[in-house]
Write an enzyme that holds these catalytic residues in place. Sequence first.
Site, PDB file in Angstrom:
ATOM      1  N   ASN A 118       0.863  -1.181   0.000  1.00 10.95           N
ATOM      2  CA  ASN A 118       0.000   0.000   0.000  1.00 10.95           C
ATOM      3  C   ASN A 118       0.902   1.234   0.000  1.00 10.95           C
ATOM      4  O   ASN A 118       1.520   1.553   1.015  1.00 10.95           O
ATOM      5  CB  ASN A 118      -0.897  -0.028   1.256  1.00 10.95           C
ATOM      6  N   TRP A 119       0.963   1.887  -1.143  1.00  3.72           N
ATOM      7  CA  TRP A 119       1.878   3.038  -1.276  1.00  3.72           C
ATOM      8  C   TRP A 119       1.317   4.293  -0.599  1.00  3.72           C
ATOM      9  O   TRP A 119       1.997   5.296  -0.515  1.00  3.72           O
ATOM     10  CB  TRP A 119       2.180   3.308  -2.749  1.00  3.72           C
ATOM     11  N   LYS A 120       0.055   4.236  -0.194  1.00  6.38           N
ATOM     12  CA  LYS A 120      -0.604   5.392   0.448  1.00  6.38           C
ATOM     13  C   LYS A 120      -0.406   6.648  -0.416  1.00  6.38           C
ATOM     14  O   LYS A 120      -0.359   6.538  -1.638  1.00  6.38           O
ATOM     15  CB  LYS A 120      -0.095   5.550   1.890  1.00  6.38           C
ATOM     16  N   HIS A 163      -9.502   1.106   4.793  1.00 10.51           N
ATOM     17  CA  HIS A 163      -8.225   1.280   5.508  1.00 10.51           C
ATOM     18  C   HIS A 163      -8.454   2.195   6.711  1.00 10.51           C
ATOM     19  O   HIS A 163      -9.230   3.146   6.641  1.00 10.51           O
ATOM     20  CB  HIS A 163      -7.166   1.876   4.575  1.00 10.51           C
ATOM     21  N   GLU A 208      -6.798   4.516   7.919  1.00 12.22           N
ATOM     22  CA  GLU A 208      -6.562   5.953   7.689  1.00 12.22           C
ATOM     23  C   GLU A 208      -7.782   6.602   7.055  1.00 12.22           C
ATOM     24  O   GLU A 208      -8.125   7.744   7.365  1.00 12.22           O
ATOM     25  CB  GLU A 208      -5.296   6.133   6.826  1.00 12.22           C
ATOM     26  N   GLU A 230      -5.224  -5.076  10.465  1.00 13.04           N
ATOM     27  CA  GLU A 230      -4.185  -4.080  10.710  1.00 13.04           C
ATOM     28  C   GLU A 230      -4.464  -3.383  12.036  1.00 13.04           C
ATOM     29  O   GLU A 230      -5.290  -2.449  12.088  1.00 13.04           O
ATOM     30  CB  GLU A 230      -4.178  -3.034   9.586  1.00 13.04           C
ATOM     31  N   GLY A 278       2.620   2.186  10.887  1.00 17.14           N
ATOM     32  CA  GLY A 278       3.565   3.290  10.753  1.00 17.14           C
ATOM     33  C   GLY A 278       4.262   3.652  12.050  1.00 17.14           C
ATOM     34  O   GLY A 278       4.877   4.719  12.149  1.00 17.14           O
ATOM     35  N   SER A 322       3.614  -2.198  10.384  1.00 15.91           N
ATOM     36  CA  SER A 322       5.062  -2.238  10.624  1.00 15.91           C
ATOM     37  C   SER A 322       5.687  -3.578  10.236  1.00 15.91           C
ATOM     38  O   SER A 322       6.666  -4.001  10.849  1.00 15.91           O
ATOM     39  CB  SER A 322       5.382  -1.882  12.085  1.00 15.91           C
ATOM     40  N   GLY A 343       2.943  -1.247   4.286  1.00 16.29           N
ATOM     41  CA  GLY A 343       2.970   0.188   4.015  1.00 16.29           C
ATOM     42  C   GLY A 343       4.387   0.637   3.703  1.00 16.29           C
ATOM     43  O   GLY A 343       4.902   0.435   2.608  1.00 16.29           O
ATOM     44  N   GLY A 344       5.047   1.233   4.696  1.00 11.40           N
ATOM     45  CA  GLY A 344       6.370   1.837   4.519  1.00 11.40           C
ATOM     46  C   GLY A 344       7.368   0.964   3.765  1.00 11.40           C
ATOM     47  O   GLY A 344       8.057   1.453   2.853  1.00 11.40           O
TER      48      GLY A 344
HETATM   49  P1  13P Z   1       3.111   0.300   7.722  1.00 16.11           P
HETATM   50  O1  13P Z   1       3.640  -0.994   7.116  1.00 16.11           O
HETATM   51  O2  13P Z   1       3.840   1.506   7.219  1.00 16.11           O
HETATM   52  O3  13P Z   1       3.001   0.212   9.203  1.00 16.11           O
HETATM   53  O4  13P Z   1       1.615   0.470   7.165  1.00 16.11           O
HETATM   54  C1  13P Z   1       0.739  -0.589   7.232  1.00 16.11           C
HETATM   55  C2  13P Z   1      -0.481  -0.241   6.467  1.00 16.11           C
HETATM   56  O5  13P Z   1      -1.255   0.612   6.862  1.00 16.11           O
HETATM   57  C3  13P Z   1      -0.727  -0.940   5.198  1.00 16.11           C
HETATM   58  O6  13P Z   1      -1.993  -0.677   4.708  1.00 16.11           O
END
Ligand code: 13P
Length: 253
Positions: free
Chosen positions: A11-13, A97, A99, A169, A175, A214, A235-236
Amino acid sequence: MSDRRRFIAGNWKMNKTIAEAEELVQALLPRVGAVEDVDVVVCPPYLSLQAVVDSARGSAVQVYAQNMHEQDAGAFTGEVSAPMLTEIDVAGVILGHSERRQLCGETDRALQLKVPKALESGLIPILCVGETEEERERGDTERKLRHQVQEGLEKVPKERLHEVVVAYEPIWAIGTGLVATPEQAQDAIAFVRALVQGFDKEAGNRVRILYGGSLKPDNAAELLALPDVDGALVGGASLDAESFATIVETARA
Ligand code: 13P
């Protein structure tokens, strides 16, 4: 190991311009473009979807969006619909998600429509669920997961339930560098599987459930080895070709 096919999604957000997205996918293709035994998915921002779809065409990498509106068209300023995604060969979509739930007003009610809409439209939905730190501390994790899974899957026809991918999640792990322990991840994901089994036993056995929060190359192996964990929503660590490719390799092992 179960016979559920492993699934690793990045997920590149809200990261990467079109040029940067193009650069990332070009770096990924030689590393994961020919992986046949794991579903490899990237989820760029809307504006980069077309470029990434075009670059990944013919490879094993599938491209998903990060959100979608439940209606096909209408007066919904700033939104994007399923037919707009399928027109450019997007294969699936992240829905709910945390967020979007926390920062953009995404509701369970909308998700109840979005998940079946995605399936009807030919998109694989990744339904995200997870508790806050406060909810975990209060002992409300299962209550929260039950609510989110039941709302999100309620209107999905039984015969299509197994096609949905669920991502667990925990919000406190996203994050933050704070990863769920293997026991926390396994317990929550087994609980989510039992909830899906409550809708339909066979679908619950077949549905893929991912861990997200994470997840990095150095903790991927222990999480991906858990019996009910079928993959990861990253994510990251998905923003770097090398680390995403390492996670994909870990899932193949
Ligand atoms: P991180 O891997 O950066 O913690 O993010 C997880 C995430 O929200 C994937 O959708």
